[in-house]
Design an enzyme around this catalytic site. Structure first.
Site, PDB file in Angstrom:
ATOM      1  CB  SER A  23       3.650   1.565   2.291  1.00 24.75           C
ATOM      2  OG  SER A  23       5.021   1.418   2.415  1.00 24.75           O
ATOM      3  CG  HIS A  53       6.454   5.705   4.190  1.00 25.06           C
ATOM      4  ND1 HIS A  53       6.229   5.108   5.387  1.00 25.06           N
ATOM      5  CD2 HIS A  53       6.623   4.706   3.312  1.00 25.06           C
ATOM      6  CE1 HIS A  53       6.260   3.799   5.251  1.00 25.06           C
ATOM      7  NE2 HIS A  53       6.502   3.522   3.997  1.00 25.06           N
ATOM      8  CG  HIS A  75      11.328   0.417   4.769  1.00 28.82           C
ATOM      9  ND1 HIS A  75      10.802   1.632   4.416  1.00 28.82           N
ATOM     10  CD2 HIS A  75      10.269  -0.367   5.102  1.00 28.82           C
ATOM     11  CE1 HIS A  75       9.484   1.589   4.532  1.00 28.82           C
ATOM     12  NE2 HIS A  75       9.139   0.390   4.945  1.00 28.82           N
ATOM     13  CE1 TYR A  77      12.902   0.370   0.918  1.00 27.36           C
ATOM     14  CE2 TYR A  77      11.816  -1.502   1.930  1.00 27.36           C
ATOM     15  CZ  TYR A  77      11.759  -0.229   1.415  1.00 27.36           C
ATOM     16  OH  TYR A  77      10.577   0.444   1.384  1.00 27.36           O
ATOM     17  CD  GLU A  78      14.352   3.844   3.064  1.00 24.71           C
ATOM     18  OE1 GLU A  78      13.699   4.819   2.766  1.00 24.71           O
ATOM     19  OE2 GLU A  78      14.087   3.121   4.024  1.00 24.71           O
ATOM     20  CB  ALA A 105       1.661  -2.361   3.116  1.00 18.59           C
ATOM     21  CG  MET A 200       9.854  -5.531   2.118  1.00 15.86           C
ATOM     22  SD  MET A 200      10.123  -4.560   0.618  1.00 15.86           S
ATOM     23  CE  MET A 200       9.367  -5.632  -0.631  1.00 15.86           C
ATOM     24  CB  SER A 201       8.526  -2.410   7.698  1.00 16.96           C
ATOM     25  OG  SER A 201       7.172  -2.778   7.831  1.00 16.96           O
ATOM     26  CG  ASN A 224       0.905  -8.090  -2.074  1.00 20.74           C
ATOM     27  OD1 ASN A 224       1.184  -7.106  -1.374  1.00 20.74           O
ATOM     28  ND2 ASN A 224       1.663  -9.160  -2.135  1.00 20.74           N
ATOM     29  CG  HIS A 236       6.241   1.126  -3.398  1.00 28.48           C
ATOM     30  ND1 HIS A 236       6.032   0.596  -2.133  1.00 28.48           N
ATOM     31  CD2 HIS A 236       6.287   2.473  -3.227  1.00 28.48           C
ATOM     32  CE1 HIS A 236       5.959   1.594  -1.249  1.00 28.48           C
ATOM     33  NE2 HIS A 236       6.109   2.725  -1.893  1.00 28.48           N
TER      34      HIS A 236
HETATM   35  N1  HPA Z   1       6.174  -8.765   0.208  1.00 27.50           N
HETATM   36  C1  HPA Z   1       6.937  -7.941   0.945  1.00 27.50           C
HETATM   37  N2  HPA Z   1       6.520  -6.763   1.357  1.00 27.50           N
HETATM   38  C2  HPA Z   1       5.276  -6.383   1.046  1.00 27.50           C
HETATM   39  C3  HPA Z   1       4.433  -7.190   0.262  1.00 27.50           C
HETATM   40  C4  HPA Z   1       4.917  -8.459  -0.175  1.00 27.50           C
HETATM   41  O1  HPA Z   1       4.233  -9.233  -0.858  1.00 27.50           O
HETATM   42  N3  HPA Z   1       3.269  -6.502   0.104  1.00 27.50           N
HETATM   43  C5  HPA Z   1       3.415  -5.332   0.776  1.00 27.50           C
HETATM   44  N4  HPA Z   1       4.623  -5.253   1.341  1.00 27.50           N
END
Ligand code: HPA
Length: 263
Positions: A23, A53, A75, A77-78, A105, A200-201, A224, A236
């Site tokens: 991302s 993306h 992903h 989660y989709e 990310a 998440m990937s 983050n 996001h």
């Molecule tokens: N958690 C999960 N996925 C992420 C995060 C997070 O803090 N930051 C960017 N992708």
């Protein structure tokens, strides 16, 4: 066949690496000297998609090395399909890739790491508990994930970071399913289990790459502090806003790594 279609457009020369971009990390795809094909023109490629993306396959040269770049990843989660990236990853293999390099990310669980830093994955924890090889019927499904993140590639990426004057830490990435972010309690738990970053990937693609006999390496851009480590609200939007901070560092490392490979 899908690869024939790609070869007609992009030329038949085999690629050396497949890059999978996370991302907000799509910039590098624009710097490849080659051709771009929309996923919608590639039968079997998933093309739902997340903002941030760019769902294109780009095949061409970067730093003198032939690569294919997957600009958009889908992903788990989709749709709850852990093997959603199977066709794209298999395509990289069929195009000749010896290895994939995945980027993502991620949130850091390590208070000493900060947004904008980059972290190379030394290993992962599959905390989502899903697996892209469920349903695969051959014995090849029993893939070894010892050294899933190739030691020689890691050594070369470490040297590339040093040569490019970029600080790159190394650590364990824990895969959470998303799409909701983690709770502070989950982050405390996963830290105790040995994770340095969460996302998440990447884990499904690395498992698929190993399944297809490719090597794998991966680098996270920290966008983050993970939940509970700061008062910042996770979103996001925030991920997309922060990704470019570390993206320039990531790009320097990748370019240096590739130019070392072209010699
Ligand atoms: N958690 C999960 N996925 C992420 C995060 C997070 O803090 N930051 C960017 N992708």
């Amino acid at each position: 066949m899908l690869v024939d279609l790609i070869r007609v457009k992009a030329g038949a020369e085999p690629i050396k690496f497949g890059l999978i971009l996370g991302s907000g990390l799509g910039h590098i795809a624009e710097q490849v000297d080659g051709i771009a094909i929309d996923y919608t023109d590639l039968p079997g490629f998933p093309h739902a998609g997340v903002s941030g993306h760019n769902p294109k396959l780009v095949v061409g040269d970067l730093e003198g090395v032939r690569v294919a770049v997957l600009g958009g990843r889908m992903h788990y989660y989709e749709q709850g399909q852990a093997d959603v990236m199977r066709v794209p990853v298999e395509t990289l293999h069929q195009l000749g890739a010896e290895a994939i390099i995945a980027t993502n990310a991620a949130g850091t669980c390590e208070p000493n790491t900060k947004p904008g830093d980059i972290m190379m994955l030394s290993d992962h924890i599959n905390f989502a508990g899903a697996n892209p090889l469920i349903g695969e019927e051959t014995d090849q499904r029993f893939v070894s994930l010892s050294d899933a993140y190739d030691p020689a590639m890691r050594t070369a990426l470490r040297s590339a970071a040093k040569a490019a004057d970029v600080d790159m830490s190394e650590g364990v990435y824990a895969w959470f399913s998303g799409p909701s972010f983690e709770t502070p309690a989950e982050i405390r738990a996963i830290r105790r289990m040995g994770a340095d970053a969460v996302g998440m990937s990447t884990v499904p693609e690395v498992i698929l790459a190993r399944f297809f006999g490719m090597k794998a390496a991966a680098i996270s851009v920290i966008t983050n502090m993970a939940a509970g480590l700061s008062t910042e609200n996770l979103s996001h939007e925030h991920t997309k806003k922060m990704a470019p901070l570390g993206a320039a560092k990531l790009e320097k490392v990748l370019r240096r790594y590739l130019s070392n490979q072209s010699r």
